[in-house]
Design an enzyme around this catalytic site. Structure first.
Site, mmCIF file in Angstrom:
data_model
loop_
_atom_site.group_PDB
_atom_site.id
_atom_site.type_symbol
_atom_site.label_atom_id
_atom_site.label_comp_id
_atom_site.label_asym_id
_atom_site.label_seq_id
_atom_site.Cartn_x
_atom_site.Cartn_y
_atom_site.Cartn_z
ATOM 1 N N LYS A 140 -23.410 38.011 -43.424
ATOM 2 C CA LYS A 140 -22.358 38.598 -42.811
ATOM 3 C C LYS A 140 -21.281 37.775 -42.680
ATOM 4 C CE LYS A 140 -22.322 38.188 -38.198
ATOM 5 N NZ LYS A 140 -21.039 37.756 -37.528
ATOM 6 N N ARG A 182 -15.196 40.411 -34.564
ATOM 7 C CA ARG A 182 -14.643 39.148 -34.503
ATOM 8 C C ARG A 182 -13.863 38.568 -35.699
ATOM 9 N NH1 ARG A 182 -12.432 34.993 -31.538
ATOM 10 N NH2 ARG A 182 -12.145 33.278 -32.828
ATOM 11 N N ASP A 226 -19.307 38.869 -29.993
ATOM 12 C CA ASP A 226 -20.218 38.717 -29.120
ATOM 13 C C ASP A 226 -19.812 37.859 -27.870
ATOM 14 O OD1 ASP A 226 -22.416 40.005 -30.739
ATOM 15 O OD2 ASP A 226 -22.191 38.025 -32.138
ATOM 16 N N ASP A 285 -26.120 29.827 -35.117
ATOM 17 C CA ASP A 285 -26.619 30.960 -35.217
ATOM 18 C C ASP A 285 -28.016 31.162 -35.380
ATOM 19 O OD1 ASP A 285 -24.008 31.655 -35.137
ATOM 20 O OD2 ASP A 285 -23.821 32.169 -37.179
HETATM 21 N N1 EPU Z 1 -12.562 26.963 -31.580
HETATM 22 C C1 EPU Z 1 -11.371 26.349 -30.948
HETATM 23 N N2 EPU Z 1 -10.339 26.755 -31.297
HETATM 24 C C2 EPU Z 1 -10.020 27.349 -32.495
HETATM 25 C C3 EPU Z 1 -11.051 27.805 -33.117
HETATM 26 C C4 EPU Z 1 -12.497 27.422 -32.671
HETATM 27 O O1 EPU Z 1 -11.474 25.922 -29.678
HETATM 28 O O2 EPU Z 1 -8.875 27.650 -32.841
HETATM 29 C C5 EPU Z 1 -13.983 26.423 -31.095
HETATM 30 C C6 EPU Z 1 -14.630 27.624 -30.527
HETATM 31 O O3 EPU Z 1 -14.260 28.024 -29.348
HETATM 32 C C7 EPU Z 1 -16.248 27.179 -30.728
HETATM 33 C C8 EPU Z 1 -16.420 26.485 -31.958
HETATM 34 O O4 EPU Z 1 -14.652 25.962 -32.035
HETATM 35 O O5 EPU Z 1 -16.629 26.333 -29.711
HETATM 36 C C9 EPU Z 1 -16.538 26.825 -33.275
HETATM 37 O O6 EPU Z 1 -15.869 27.886 -33.595
HETATM 38 P P1 EPU Z 1 -15.617 28.372 -35.015
HETATM 39 O O7 EPU Z 1 -14.175 28.743 -35.268
HETATM 40 O O8 EPU Z 1 -16.393 27.476 -36.098
HETATM 41 O O9 EPU Z 1 -16.521 29.942 -35.209
HETATM 42 P P2 EPU Z 1 -15.982 31.322 -35.740
HETATM 43 O O10 EPU Z 1 -15.113 31.108 -36.768
HETATM 44 O O11 EPU Z 1 -15.414 31.858 -34.357
HETATM 45 C C10 EPU Z 1 -18.048 31.816 -37.069
HETATM 46 C C11 EPU Z 1 -19.004 32.833 -36.904
HETATM 47 C C12 EPU Z 1 -20.221 32.631 -35.916
HETATM 48 C C13 EPU Z 1 -20.611 31.347 -36.193
HETATM 49 C C14 EPU Z 1 -19.635 30.132 -36.012
HETATM 50 C C15 EPU Z 1 -20.374 28.620 -36.507
HETATM 51 C C16 EPU Z 1 -17.908 34.753 -37.869
HETATM 52 C C17 EPU Z 1 -17.420 36.043 -37.970
HETATM 53 N N3 EPU Z 1 -18.367 34.049 -36.911
HETATM 54 O O12 EPU Z 1 -17.213 31.742 -35.808
HETATM 55 O O13 EPU Z 1 -21.138 33.600 -36.537
HETATM 56 O O14 EPU Z 1 -21.645 31.192 -35.022
HETATM 57 O O15 EPU Z 1 -18.532 30.491 -37.088
HETATM 58 O O16 EPU Z 1 -21.074 28.838 -37.600
HETATM 59 O O17 EPU Z 1 -17.734 34.122 -39.327
HETATM 60 C C18 EPU Z 1 -22.793 35.091 -35.598
HETATM 61 O O18 EPU Z 1 -22.859 35.429 -36.954
HETATM 62 O O19 EPU Z 1 -23.528 35.645 -34.523
HETATM 63 C C19 EPU Z 1 -21.751 34.392 -35.163
HETATM 64 C C20 EPU Z 1 -21.364 34.135 -33.878
#
Ligand code: EPU
Length: 399
Positions: free
Chosen positions: A41, A111, A135, A287
């Site tokens: 995904k 998201r 989520d 995840d």
């Molecule tokens: N964060 C910040 N500031 C930012 C960006 C992130 O503080 O500008 C923090 C977030 O609050 C969090 C941490 O950094 O505590 C990690 O966030 P990250 O940006 O790495 O995650 P994401 O891009 O929002 C993606 C996946 C998630 C997965 C994470 C980590 C997508 C759509 N979502 O989220 O997937 O858990 O990377 O691998 O790609 C899932 O599939 O169930 C899911 C939640």
């Protein structure tokens, strides 16, 4: 009264409204067999966003058949692209002119829609993207996405529930991320391929989906170095990406045999308790944390699980406790004393991974566990029920 979003009311308390569609999971059957691993995904959704970067047609194959793919297709259509989904293939035709307004309903429901920010800034030098949904697993700010784009010359602000970016031009920059954010790395990468000059991202995320994205961008003509190594070949899921999870499973007593495109896991007896600490890749992925909790709930001994990425990802532990798990949480830590067997109970999925973790717990429980809010699971896993059935799991979709 609570509202029906993810089974939770405003105060964070679960709302126990039985859903029409739910899974019935009967514990006790031994799982053995082979299932095919689908495309990821968190890879396909970014590849779809990347298609906006160039006029013309991009074809993505081996896409998982999950609910988020048609949602992302709606996001792209709202920006002016044509998207055709046929089985596991998504064909995206991007016009010369794109809209930079991503503030229609599909955006708020997904998201990953925030991933259109980088392509829109790259292509249009303007973007207005409604703050995305997703989520309930913790706050998900966009500060690093914004500061990266600001370093490249853009003005970025949150205005009226949207992230709004403007740039007369985008130039290369040296950007150091405070945390290797997956989303921020992707957005900066996608804007940087159309910026003037060289951009360096320090402390970039190294998750496999970033490598997939860089490969597609390279095929579209971008020049990118330093993402993974030159010897990594990416085709579907390569067990090399699974090092941390497989190492933990092996410590829990599993026998693991890896081949080029398959992994065989045999657990001959009750798993031993092991500790898990979630970290950015190549650490143990957040995840898989709910699945680790399900394992710890039935393992022999005491396990400590530490969540370092999303602060609210332990919410679903209450559901495991309803199934008899001996678990307690304290901030970033969950402590579990494994029980030989869990007992069935009606439980509610709170997000994609929590739902999958509850199903696994149900497979190890006595009796029939009803897992509600299965649309969370459907968002992230294609043919989830069918795959478990192939392995001998007793699970059916009802309602
Ligand atoms: N964060 C910040 N500031 C930012 C960006 C992130 O503080 O500008 C923090 C977030 O609050 C969090 C941490 O950094 O505590 C990690 O966030 P990250 O940006 O790495 O995650 P994401 O891009 O929002 C993606 C996946 C998630 C997965 C994470 C980590 C997508 C759509 N979502 O989220 O997937 O858990 O990377 O691998 O790609 C899932 O599939 O169930 C899911 C939640």
């Amino acid at each position: 009264m609570g509202r029906r979003d993810g089974g939770r009311c405003r105060a964070g308390e679960p709302v126990r409204v039985p859903t029409v569609e739910r899974f019935l999971v009967t514990g006790g059957a031994r799982l053995a067999g082979t299932v095919e691993v689908a495309g990821a995904k968190n890879s396909v959704l970014k590849l779809m966003a990347a298609a906006l970067l160039a006029e013309g047609t991009t074809t993505i194959s081996n896409c998982p058949e999950i609910l988020d793919v048609p949602l992302m297709a709606d996001v792209l259509r709202g920006l002016g692209a044509e998207v055709v989904i046929e089985g596991d293939t998504v064909v995206i035709t991007t016009p010369a002119e794109l809209s930079h307004h991503a503030d229609f309903p599909a955006v708020g429901r997904l998201r990953a829609s925030v991933c259109v920010l980088g392509p829109l800034m790259g292509r249009c030098r303007r973007a207005e993207v409604a703050l995305p949904g997703g989520d309930a697993i913790g706050s998900r700010p966009l500060d690093m996405h914004q500061s990266g784009l600001r370093a490249m010359g853009a003005t970025m602000n949150i205005e009226h529930g949207k992230v709004v970016g403007r740039a007369s031009s985008l130039h290369g920059a040296s950007i150091g991320l405070d945390f290797p954010s997956v989303g921020a790395t992707e957005n900066i990468l996608m804007a940087a391929v159309l910026a003037d000059g060289t951009t360096i991202i320090d402390n970039a995320a190294r998750e496999p989906e970033i490598i997939d994205l860089a490969q597609l961008l390279a095929q579209m003509g971008a020049r990118i170095d330093g993402v993974g190594t030159a010897t990594i070949t990416i085709e579907g899921v390569d067990p090399v990406f699974m090092t941390a999870p497989l190492e933990r499973l092996s410590r829990a007593g599993a026998q693991i045999d890896t081949e080029q495109d398959a992994v065989t896991v045999t657990m001959a007896e009750r798993p031993r308790a092991v500790d898990f600490i979630t970290m950015p890749y190549p650490g143990f992925p957040t995840d898989l944390q709910p699945m680790a909790l399900a394992l710890a709930a039935v393992a022999d001994g005491h396990s400590l699980i530490t969540e370092n990425v999303f602060e609210a990802r332990f919410r679903f532990v209450d559901e495991l406790i309803r199934m008899g798990a001996d678990a307690r949480t304290d901030g970033h830590h969950a402590s579990l004393r494994g029980r030989e067997q869990l007992s069935s109970a009606p439980v509610w999925s709170t997000d994609i991974r929590a739902g999958a973790g509850l199903v696994l717990a149900g497979l190890a429980a006595e009796g029939v566990t009803e897992v509600h809010e299965v649309m969370h699971i459907d968002r992230g896993y294609p043919h989830f029920v069918e795959d478990l059935q192939k392995l001998g799991g007793q699970i059916e979709r009802v309602g």
